[in-house]
Design an enzyme around this catalytic site. Structure first.
Site, PDB file in Angstrom:
ATOM      1  CE  LYS A 143      -4.270  -1.560   2.208  1.00  0.00           C
ATOM      2  NZ  LYS A 143      -5.154  -1.401   3.377  1.00  0.00           N
ATOM      3  CE  LYS A 227       0.565  -5.076   5.671  1.00  0.00           C
ATOM      4  NZ  LYS A 227       0.647  -3.641   5.817  1.00  0.00           N
ATOM      5  NE  ARG A 241      -3.282  -5.125   2.625  1.00  0.00           N
ATOM      6  CZ  ARG A 241      -2.208  -4.771   1.936  1.00  0.00           C
ATOM      7  NH1 ARG A 241      -1.988  -5.306   0.755  1.00  0.00           N
ATOM      8  NH2 ARG A 241      -1.356  -3.880   2.403  1.00  0.00           N
ATOM      9  CG  HIS A 248      -6.512   0.577  11.540  1.00  0.00           C
ATOM     10  ND1 HIS A 248      -6.136  -0.337  12.503  1.00  0.00           N
ATOM     11  CD2 HIS A 248      -5.357   0.982  10.947  1.00  0.00           C
ATOM     12  CE1 HIS A 248      -4.817  -0.486  12.464  1.00  0.00           C
ATOM     13  NE2 HIS A 248      -4.323   0.306  11.539  1.00  0.00           N
TER      14      HIS A 248
END
Ligand code: NAD
Ligand code: GLY
Length: 368
Positions: A143, A227, A241, A248
């Site tokens: 990302k 991860k 994912r 968050h």
């Protein structure tokens, strides 16, 4: 040296974890047969500490590196800064076979990765993360991006690095607050994927806070393995994912309503993860004893677990949550925990439950 592989077919890459690994940067890039010219993108803080050894290592291996330095801090993650990087790459005639080294924390990694993804429609890049957060999270998984005035990470690309080189010795200069903020992501991996990692963190926290190299090597390697496992199964966040976003939704909203100036990302998601644990108890029956363990671990790590919100701030927080990238067709979807080590994603959460969770994190903990 520990090694973790991110398996993505032709775009697979290695994460190398070692103390002192920066000295081998040039050799590692040479082994990847990357072009001769390269640019090291770093920030002002990291430049003064690590640019010299990074450039020296690249030169020893026969590369001709140029150095691009951006201001330290989140404000560097913007299009204007990316444009300045593009111009410097063009001035130095970097071409398709050239490559970029992102030397720094998540800000540098996200910006330099985005620059690499876009310059000449994409040139290779190598991540050399120097914060705990960047080593366990942002440097892995591809990302990349920059912020807009409208919100964080709104422009970017999925673009995988060719190598991630984690040098644990860079933590020696990392400020305590940044180090603790990185631990919030490590604790997250325990909650979402690995009860044994969570228990290790409970046991070994004093060693970790003393920055014991063996303990650090374990938590960085295990976080990267988790991860890598998740990203290998779902590179572009079609489903699984999303579990990496535990805590968050509320965490990003906390960062937004405090103008990204009061809490570090890790601090905001610490509060977010405790709130998500309360939601999980409410909606999925996460046992109260596990909520208590989660909260206690964040407290022991010196991270905030509560936030005082007046009614106006609470309304702003809820509004900010609806702007998050994780909103789909107007619905906020949460990642919730069934137990420590096992979460589910895509959970619709009714507004009253969010209010109940916010009530439970509206205590009076010391704020950072
Ligand atoms: P950061 O890059 O701003 O680094 C924190 C501070 O530490 C900076 O002042 C930096 O100059 C300094 N620093 C870095 N390494 C140092 C060292 N070894 N010694 C001394 N000082 C050092 O912040 P961060 O927490 O690393 O990253 C946060 C960013 O990462 C955010 O923009 C966030 O959106 C992004 N992020 C991205 C992903 C992803 O998957 N791409 C995941 C999580 C977070
Ligand atoms: N940090 C969340 C992700 O990489 O998906």
């Amino acid at each position: 040296m520990r090694s973790v592989k991110v398996s993505l077919g032709a775009r697979s890459y290695e994460i190398k974890i070692a103390s002192g690994g920066l000295a081998g940067l040039g050799g590692d890039c040479a082994a990847l047969k990357l072009g001769q010219k390269c640019a090291v993108i770093t920030d002002t803080n990291v430049n003064s500490r690590y640019a010299k050894p990074a450039l020296a290592s690249l030169k020893r291996a026969g590369f001709a590196p140029v150095l691009i330095t951006v201001p330290a801090g989140e404000t560097a993650k913007r299009l204007k800064q990316a444009e300045s990087c593009f111009n410097q790459l063009a001035e130095h005639r970097l071409e398709r076979k050239s490559f970029i080294v992102a030397l720094g924390g998540g800000v540098v990694g996200d910006l330099a990765g985005f620059v690499a993804a876009s310059y000449l429609r994409g040139i290779p890049f190598v991540q050399v993360p120097t914060t705990l957060l960047a080593q366990v999270d942002s440097s892995v998984g591809g990302k990349t991006g920059v912020n807009l005035a409208a919100g964080k990470n709104l422009v970017g690309a999925f673009y995988q690095p060719r190598l991630v080189l984690c040098d644990l010795s860079t933590f020696r200069t990392l400020p305590e607050r940044e180090f603790r903020a990185g631990l919030a992501e490590v604790i997250k991996y325990g909650i979402i994927y690995d009860a044994e990692l969570f228990a290790f963190l409970e046991r070994a926290l004093p060693k970790i806070l003393r920055r014991d190299t063996t303990a650090l090597a374990h938590i960085v390697a295990r976080s990267c393995e988790i991860k890598a496992d998740v990203v290998s199964q779902d590179e572009t966040e079609g489903g699984l994912r999303a579990i990496l976003n535990y805590g968050h939704t509320i965490g990003h909203a906390i960062e937004a309503i405090t103008a990204y100036g009061r809490y570090l990302h890790g601090e905001a998601i610490s509060i977010g993860q405790v709130a998500a644990s309360h939601l999980s108890a409410d909606l999925l029956g996460l046992p109260a004893s596990e909520v208590a363990r989660i909260r206690a671990l964040f407290v022991a790590a010196g991270l905030p677990v509560s936030i005082k919100l007046n009614p106006t701030q609470r309304a702003k927080l809820l509004a900010a949550m609806t702007l998050d990238k994780k909103v789909s067709a107007g619905e906020i979807k949460f990642v919730l925990a069934e137990r420590i080590g096992k979460v589910v994603w895509g959970q619709k959460v009714p507004a009253p439950a969010v209010h109940r969770a916010l009530d439970l994190v509206s205590g009076s903990n010391p704020e950072p």
